[in-house]
Design an enzyme around this catalytic site. Structure first.
Site, PDB file in Angstrom:
ATOM      1  CE  LYS A  22      -1.538   1.643   4.147  1.00 33.17           C
ATOM      2  NZ  LYS A  22      -1.294   3.067   4.410  1.00 33.17           N
ATOM      3  CG  ASN A  23       2.591   2.715   3.474  1.00 33.02           C
ATOM      4  OD1 ASN A  23       1.398   3.004   3.306  1.00 33.02           O
ATOM      5  ND2 ASN A  23       3.133   2.597   4.682  1.00 33.02           N
ATOM      6  NE  ARG A  96       0.538  13.269   8.451  1.00 30.94           N
ATOM      7  CZ  ARG A  96       1.661  13.469   7.816  1.00 30.94           C
ATOM      8  NH1 ARG A  96       2.041  12.648   6.882  1.00 30.94           N
ATOM      9  NH2 ARG A  96       2.398  14.522   8.115  1.00 30.94           N
ATOM     10  CB  CYS A 120      -2.912  11.627  12.387  1.00 30.68           C
ATOM     11  SG  CYS A 120      -2.443   9.944  12.237  1.00 30.68           S
ATOM     12  NE  ARG A 125       1.596  10.195  10.558  1.00 29.59           N
ATOM     13  CZ  ARG A 125       1.171   9.158   9.867  1.00 29.59           C
ATOM     14  NH1 ARG A 125      -0.011   8.684  10.057  1.00 29.59           N
ATOM     15  NH2 ARG A 125       1.948   8.599   8.982  1.00 29.59           N
ATOM     16  N   PRO A 126       3.008  16.558  11.307  1.00 24.70           N
ATOM     17  CG  PRO A 126       4.879  17.751  12.019  1.00 24.70           C
ATOM     18  CD  PRO A 126       4.061  16.531  12.330  1.00 24.70           C
ATOM     19  CB  ILE A 127       3.179  18.112   5.685  1.00 25.31           C
ATOM     20  CG1 ILE A 127       2.174  19.262   5.607  1.00 25.31           C
ATOM     21  CG2 ILE A 127       2.466  16.781   5.735  1.00 25.31           C
ATOM     22  CD1 ILE A 127       1.426  19.293   4.264  1.00 25.31           C
ATOM     23  CG  ASP A 128       7.573  20.502   9.857  1.00 23.84           C
ATOM     24  OD1 ASP A 128       6.956  19.418   9.949  1.00 23.84           O
ATOM     25  OD2 ASP A 128       8.682  20.699  10.401  1.00 23.84           O
ATOM     26  CG  LEU A 129      10.449  17.979   8.067  1.00 20.84           C
ATOM     27  CD1 LEU A 129      10.954  16.625   8.514  1.00 20.84           C
ATOM     28  CD2 LEU A 129      11.501  19.054   8.369  1.00 20.84           C
ATOM     29  CG  ASP A 309       3.783   1.350   9.563  1.00 22.88           C
ATOM     30  OD1 ASP A 309       3.485   2.209  10.401  1.00 22.88           O
ATOM     31  OD2 ASP A 309       3.808   1.581   8.330  1.00 22.88           O
ATOM     32  CB  ILE A 331       8.504   6.561  14.324  1.00 25.27           C
ATOM     33  CG1 ILE A 331       9.694   5.607  14.129  1.00 25.27           C
ATOM     34  CG2 ILE A 331       8.215   7.339  13.056  1.00 25.27           C
ATOM     35  CD1 ILE A 331      10.995   6.234  13.708  1.00 25.27           C
ATOM     36  NE  ARG A 401      -6.537   4.420   6.291  1.00 23.01           N
ATOM     37  CZ  ARG A 401      -5.403   4.710   6.921  1.00 23.01           C
ATOM     38  NH1 ARG A 401      -5.331   4.660   8.216  1.00 23.01           N
ATOM     39  NH2 ARG A 401      -4.348   5.105   6.261  1.00 23.01           N
TER      40      ARG A 401
HETATM   41  C1  UD1 Z   1       5.009   6.749   6.458  1.00 22.29           C
HETATM   42  C2  UD1 Z   1       4.118   5.555   6.298  1.00 22.29           C
HETATM   43  C3  UD1 Z   1       3.645   5.042   7.654  1.00 22.29           C
HETATM   44  C4  UD1 Z   1       4.804   4.823   8.598  1.00 22.29           C
HETATM   45  C5  UD1 Z   1       5.713   6.033   8.643  1.00 22.29           C
HETATM   46  C6  UD1 Z   1       6.991   5.784   9.415  1.00 22.29           C
HETATM   47  C7  UD1 Z   1       3.067   5.978   4.155  1.00 22.29           C
HETATM   48  C8  UD1 Z   1       1.829   6.323   3.418  1.00 22.29           C
HETATM   49  N1  UD1 Z   1       2.971   5.932   5.489  1.00 22.29           N
HETATM   50  O1  UD1 Z   1       4.229   7.784   7.047  1.00 22.29           O
HETATM   51  O2  UD1 Z   1       2.948   3.823   7.441  1.00 22.29           O
HETATM   52  O3  UD1 Z   1       4.327   4.578   9.897  1.00 22.29           O
HETATM   53  O4  UD1 Z   1       6.102   6.417   7.304  1.00 22.29           O
HETATM   54  O5  UD1 Z   1       7.655   4.687   8.909  1.00 22.29           O
HETATM   55  O6  UD1 Z   1       4.089   5.690   3.576  1.00 22.29           O
HETATM   56  N2  UD1 Z   1       7.545  14.529  10.511  1.00 22.29           N
HETATM   57  C9  UD1 Z   1       7.722  15.867  10.756  1.00 22.29           C
HETATM   58  N3  UD1 Z   1       7.538  16.759   9.722  1.00 22.29           N
HETATM   59  C10 UD1 Z   1       7.217  16.368   8.471  1.00 22.29           C
HETATM   60  C11 UD1 Z   1       7.057  14.988   8.210  1.00 22.29           C
HETATM   61  C12 UD1 Z   1       7.220  14.085   9.253  1.00 22.29           C
HETATM   62  O7  UD1 Z   1       8.008  16.256  11.881  1.00 22.29           O
HETATM   63  O8  UD1 Z   1       7.080  17.215   7.585  1.00 22.29           O
HETATM   64  C13 UD1 Z   1       7.728  13.548  11.602  1.00 22.29           C
HETATM   65  C14 UD1 Z   1       6.456  12.777  11.939  1.00 22.29           C
HETATM   66  O9  UD1 Z   1       5.640  13.497  12.835  1.00 22.29           O
HETATM   67  C15 UD1 Z   1       7.014  11.497  12.546  1.00 22.29           C
HETATM   68  C16 UD1 Z   1       8.305  11.285  11.750  1.00 22.29           C
HETATM   69  O10 UD1 Z   1       8.627  12.542  11.162  1.00 22.29           O
HETATM   70  O11 UD1 Z   1       7.328  11.686  13.879  1.00 22.29           O
HETATM   71  C17 UD1 Z   1       8.223  10.251  10.671  1.00 22.29           C
HETATM   72  O12 UD1 Z   1       7.091  10.508   9.872  1.00 22.29           O
HETATM   73  P1  UD1 Z   1       7.049  10.149   8.330  1.00 22.29           P
HETATM   74  O13 UD1 Z   1       8.191   9.275   7.958  1.00 22.29           O
HETATM   75  O14 UD1 Z   1       6.865  11.402   7.545  1.00 22.29           O
HETATM   76  O15 UD1 Z   1       5.703   9.300   8.248  1.00 22.29           O
HETATM   77  P2  UD1 Z   1       4.762   9.279   7.003  1.00 22.29           P
HETATM   78  O16 UD1 Z   1       5.584   9.458   5.780  1.00 22.29           O
HETATM   79  O17 UD1 Z   1       3.596  10.146   7.220  1.00 22.29           O
END
Ligand code: UD1
Length: 436
Positions: A22-23, A96, A120, A125-129, A309, A331, A401
């Protein structure tokens, strides 16, 4: 709302086939935005998140054919016209990973409007990066009414260093970089196999990416991409869940059509517990256990470490191991919601911040329990498979899902599990809260 009724006690015996990841499928579908040509993806899992992504692409003007069964889990996506480059809140709130369209939309259309994903079940789970990287590549991003609006005539290559390793962040920026002007150097990237899958598809579409699967990725921007046909890799989390199902039930299970190389951290841990794992050729693993498990600690990490996961599923197994297992979640900050439900089934687990301490082995007894997110649901299914009596799991839409026909696959290897209700009901869809 659908429920699972599970009667515990049967060892799982036989062979189970793993579906596509899925991912991997989610970013690969988003990658189709980057070309006017048709992209064909094979081995797409039949899970709700894929249907959500289909709806998302269609809402933007894409043509998406999604066929299962005789169509062999294939999707054909054509983004010739993208009349509405927007990811609406109604869709983003249930998944997300919808934010994965941000990078490709800016790269292809010069603009994007994407709802902020919000909170969530498993953490902030921000997307700031994602945003920081896109700004470094020249995008102008504003935020209003819960939406991000991004514009850039053409993104330019940049030197990006992730402050923190992010899987979808790496994927989003990779998709932005392939059509950027010049070279992009990405450091501290996620090394997950799903990133490698996406990069392989993008290269098949004409991108020039080097280093995917390592922490440094170099992208030479090109002016356009073309269509491609690509087969998605097997789902390592589904495979891992079945390995634990075999082990926890004292079964003898062959997990076929998987990628054993992607399961290294889990297999090493299972062996430490006393589970026998044998590789049967390049894509099958046999798992056997006769009980007598020894406790072993885990600490979740980015790939190739122990996957977050798999943490919830491992915890179900740890309740059956003799001694004290410490489970550290590094994580996500709120990924222990299965604990209370496992405790209601008889587990002895205490949580202190990032660490859950499991004392085993404990006998689990059946109960009515509530699924709170995708992998937490899997953990409760595993617990119910060994609990004495009949457990009822509520809110199994979380499971739908990310796991393809899990109850059929489990029944096929001897589990007593049935579903009450219909798979994929609209009511469930509305009430779904995303997790991973
Ligand atoms: C993906 C996977 C999810 C898995 C996770 C970690 C998908 C669709 N989902 O989620 O199944 O649990 O990787 O292996 O592939 N973070 C920030 N800022 C950002 C982005 C992330 O602070 O802009 C933080 C998150 O809050 C978290 C960490 O980075 O603590 C890792 O998150 P991330 O790897 O981004 O998870 P996803 O890609 O959402």
């Amino acid at each position: 709302m659908d429920k699972f009724v599970i009667r515990g006690g049967n060892p799982l015996l036989g062979t189970v086939r793993i579906s596509g990841a899925k991912n991997s499928a989610l970013p690969c579908m988003a990658a189709a935005i980057l070309t006017e040509d048709e992209v064909t993806l094979e081995n797409i899992p039949q899970v709700r998140d894929i249907e959500t992504e289909r709806r998302l692409l269609v809402s933007m003007g894409a043509e998406v054919e999604l066929g299962y069964g005789r169509a062999q889990h294939r999707t054909k996506i054509c983004c010739r016209t993208l009349s509405d480059p927007e990811a609406k809140y109604e869709i983003v709130k249930t998944m997300r990973a919808s934010s994965l369209v941000l990078g490709p939309l800016i790269a292809r259309c010069g603009m994007a409007r994407v709802a902020m994903p919000g909170g969530c079940a498993i953490g902030g789970r921000p997307i700031d990066l994602h945003i920081k990287g896109l700004e470094k590549m020249g995008a102008v991003i504003t935020q209003e009414h819960g939406y991000l609006e991004a514009r850039a005539e053409r993104l330019r290559g940049a030197h990006l260093v992730f402050d923190k390793i992010t899987v979808t962040g790496t994927e989003d920026l990779l998709m932005a970089a392939v059509l950027a002007d010049g070279e992009t150097l990405m450091e501290n990237c996620a090394r997950e196999p799903e990133v490698t899958d996406l990069a392989a598809l993008l290269n098949a579409m004409g991108a020039r990416i080097e280093g995917a699967g390592t922490s440094t990725i170099r992208v030479h921007g090109v002016t356009s991409l073309h269509g491609a046909r690509y087969r998605i890799n097997p789902d390592r989390i589904e495979a891992g869940t079945f390995l634990i199902a075999g082990a926890i039930t004292g079964g003898d299970l062959i997990v076929a059509n998987c990628e054993p190389d992607h399961l290294g951290a889990l297999i090493a841990k299972l062996e430490e517990l006393g589970v026998r794992v044998d590789h049967l050729g390049p894509d099958s693993v046999r798992v056997r256990s006769e009980g007598h498990l020894r406790a072993a600690d885990i600490s979740t990490e980015e790939y190739p470490g122990f996957p977050t996961d798999m943490q919830a599923q491992y915890m179900a197994l740890a309740t059956q191991a003799e001694g004290v297992s410490q489970i550290k979640e590094n994580i996500f900050e709120n990924r222990f919601m299965h604990v209370q439900e496992l405790v209601r089934m008889g587990a002895n687990i205490k949580v202190d911040g990032k660490v859950a301490t499991v004392r085993g082995a404990t006998r689990l007894s059946s109960a009515a329990v509530m699924c709170s997110d995708l992998r937490a649901s899997a953990s409760l299914v595993l617990a119910a498979l060994i609990a004495d009596g009949e457990s009822i799991l509520d809110r199994v839409y979380h499971m739908d899902r990310g796991y393809e026909r899990i109850e059929e696959k489990l029944r096929g290897v001897g589990a007593q599990i049935r579903r009450l209700g219909n798979i994929f009901t609209p009511r469930d869809e509305e009430s779904a809260v995303h997790s991973d």
